[in-house]
Design a protein around this motif. Structure first.
Motif, short mmCIF file in Angstrom:
data_model
loop_
_atom_site.label_atom_id
_atom_site.label_comp_id
_atom_site.label_asym_id
_atom_site.label_seq_id
_atom_site.Cartn_x
_atom_site.Cartn_y
_atom_site.Cartn_z
N SER A 102 35.59 30.91 44.77
CA SER A 102 36.24 31.61 45.89
C SER A 102 36.22 33.11 45.59
N SER A 103 37.18 33.84 46.11
CA SER A 103 37.19 35.29 45.91
C SER A 103 38.61 35.82 46.11
N SER A 104 38.93 36.89 45.40
CA SER A 104 40.27 37.48 45.56
C SER A 104 40.50 38.01 46.97
N CYS A 105 39.41 38.12 47.76
CA CYS A 105 39.57 38.56 49.17
C CYS A 105 40.43 37.58 49.95
N MET A 106 40.60 36.37 49.47
CA MET A 106 41.36 35.40 50.26
C MET A 106 42.87 35.57 50.12
N TYR A 107 43.29 36.48 49.24
CA TYR A 107 44.73 36.73 49.12
C TYR A 107 45.22 37.62 50.27
N PRO A 108 46.49 37.46 50.65
CA PRO A 108 47.03 38.34 51.69
C PRO A 108 46.96 39.80 51.26
N SER A 113 52.81 42.99 44.20
CA SER A 113 52.87 42.53 42.81
C SER A 113 51.48 42.01 42.44
N LYS A 114 51.32 41.55 41.21
CA LYS A 114 50.04 40.96 40.82
C LYS A 114 49.78 39.71 41.65
N LEU A 115 48.53 39.43 41.92
CA LEU A 115 48.18 38.29 42.79
C LEU A 115 48.22 36.99 41.98
N THR A 116 49.18 36.16 42.28
CA THR A 116 49.26 34.86 41.61
C THR A 116 48.68 33.80 42.54
N GLU A 117 48.21 32.71 41.96
CA GLU A 117 47.48 31.70 42.73
C GLU A 117 48.34 31.10 43.85
N ASP A 118 49.67 31.13 43.70
CA ASP A 118 50.52 30.52 44.74
C ASP A 118 50.69 31.42 45.98
N LEU A 119 50.05 32.60 45.96
CA LEU A 119 50.18 33.50 47.13
C LEU A 119 49.17 33.21 48.25
N ILE A 120 48.26 32.26 47.99
CA ILE A 120 47.27 31.91 49.04
C ILE A 120 48.03 31.46 50.29
N ASN A 231 43.55 25.92 40.95
CA ASN A 231 42.99 27.21 41.36
C ASN A 231 43.26 28.21 40.24
N THR A 232 42.22 28.87 39.78
CA THR A 232 42.36 29.76 38.63
C THR A 232 41.84 31.15 38.94
N ASN A 233 42.70 32.14 38.85
CA ASN A 233 42.24 33.53 38.96
C ASN A 233 41.37 33.88 37.76
N VAL A 234 40.26 34.56 38.02
CA VAL A 234 39.44 35.03 36.90
C VAL A 234 39.27 36.54 37.06
N GLY A 235 40.01 37.26 36.26
CA GLY A 235 39.95 38.72 36.34
C GLY A 235 40.27 39.30 34.97
N LEU A 236 40.53 40.61 34.98
CA LEU A 236 40.85 41.28 33.73
C LEU A 236 42.35 41.40 33.54
N GLY A 237 43.07 41.37 34.69
CA GLY A 237 44.50 41.62 34.62
C GLY A 237 44.80 43.10 34.41
N ARG A 271 46.32 49.01 45.83
CA ARG A 271 46.11 48.29 44.58
C ARG A 271 45.86 46.81 44.88
N LYS A 272 45.03 46.19 44.08
CA LYS A 272 44.79 44.75 44.22
C LYS A 272 44.46 44.22 42.83
N LEU A 273 45.43 43.61 42.21
CA LEU A 273 45.28 43.23 40.80
C LEU A 273 45.64 41.77 40.62
N MET A 274 44.76 41.04 39.93
CA MET A 274 44.98 39.60 39.72
C MET A 274 45.98 39.35 38.59
N ASP A 275 46.73 38.30 38.76
CA ASP A 275 47.55 37.79 37.67
C ASP A 275 46.68 36.83 36.85
N VAL A 276 46.58 37.07 35.55
CA VAL A 276 45.70 36.22 34.72
C VAL A 276 46.50 35.46 33.65
#
Ligand code: NAP
Length: 308
Positions: A102-108, A113-120, A231-237, A271-276
């Protein structure tokens, strides 16, 4: 194990081929002309003939902001039909695992805050790529529904942040930020320009992962599939400002002109930052520094674009 890699000729796919070159997996790598995933019968025929035992779904219609704004119908319908066809067929054929990209574009948008998987699906999507995001959400949920209905964990999704790297696209109209800036600064060097413009004040922050690190993670994910979350975020954090990206690229490729901020231009999200957290729990981290990643990407750009 025979693994069908969709999108094998794309940026992510070509990096996966490199990361998997010494692995236990035999990759099946059809192009879109060998296997058009938008055609259900082609997908069924392909499975009948080639009998893949697992799937990494890295195909998609992917583009920059201009392409997404111009062609929302294609971004929604092609990505949806590719996902539906391959996921449903893989389920029907009883694959051992299915890794959905998937892609982090699918987050609101506008999450502070950091984007956690439960924010979909908890808020409005970014309107400029809504069609693409909707397709990504649909496929992510479909994987969840299948696991729930079938009572197993074979269909999982990874959610990469923005990517850059070797095999990226460097066209002016259709590239993502890092390749676009590499091209812009390289052109400025060639044209002896004393200044390069940056849209906005350059303070917005973005997270970019080197695509070679993502493909290393994908190998790790296949080898440790049971350990993965649904669902697993893959980023640098961690992220950098747009100004920092420009400065790093200038340093790596040797541009010593100045930057001028065009404050009349839009800047997008602050800002758009993943929670890892999950990656930290399983002890995985990206290993390529920004400088090294840009150097590799620039060398690729020079060999593929400038030296021809
Ligand atoms: N790039 C990023 O920054 C980024 C960030 C997060 C997530 N992702 C995800 O990662 C995945 C791969 O992205 P990418 O950057 O590698 O994209 P890409 O370089 O544009 O490659 C896309 C691939 O999809 C294949 N494809 C397109 N339409 C197809 C069809 N109808 N049937 C079969 N294959 C088709 C293409 O095959 P052919 O070349 O054979 O036509 C191509 O290999 C996508 O799911 C994307 O959402 C990418």
């Amino acid at each position: 194990m025979k693994v069908l890699l969709t999108g094998a000729r794309g940026m992510v796919g070509r990096n996966i081929l490199e990361s998997f070159s010494n692995s236990q997996y035999e990759l099946l790598t059809p192009s879109s002309s060998d296997l058009d995933l938008t055609k259900e019968h082609s997908v069924i025929d392909y499975f009948d003939k080639n009998k893949p035992e697992a799937v990494i779904h890295a195909a998609g219609l992917v583009g920059g902001i201009q392409a997404n704004i111009a062609r929302p119908v294609d971004f929604l319908s092609k990505n949806t039909s590719m996902g539906l066809n391959i996921i449903n067929c893989a389920r029907q054929e009883g694959v051992k695992f299915f890794l959905n990209l998937s892609s982090s574009c699918m987050y609101p948008k506008d999450i502070n805050s950091k984007l956690t998987e439960d924010l979909i699906l908890t808020g409005q999507l970014e309107p400029t790529n809504e069609g693409y995001a909707l397709a990504k959400i649909l496929c992510t949920r479909l994987c969840e529904y299948i696991n729930t209905e079938d009572g197993n964990d074979k269909f999982k999704t990874i959610i990469p942040c923005n990517l850059y790297g070797r095999y990226d696209k460097f066209s002016v109209q259709n590239s993502h930020m890092i390749p676009a800036v590499i091209r812009k600064i390289d052109d400025a060097i060639r044209d002896s320009k004393v200044a390069v413009d940056i849209w906005g004040d350059g303070e917005a922050r973005r997270e970019f992962m080197y695509a070679g690190d993502l493909s290393d993670f994908i190998l790790f994910a296949c080898e440790n599939f049971e350990q993965l979350a649904q669902n697993t975020n893959v980023g640098l954090g961690l992220d950098y400002s747009i100004n920092e990206y420009y400065q790093t690229i200038a340093k790596v490729i040797g541009y010593d002109g100045r930057f001028e901020h065009d404050l009349t231009k839009p800047v997008g999200m602050k800002r758009k930052l993943m929670d890892v957290t999950f990656l930290e729990e399983i002890n995985w981290r990206a290993k390529t520094s920004l400088e090294k990643g840009i150097e590799e990407t620039f060398n690729y750009y020079k060999s593929e674009y400038n030296d021809k």
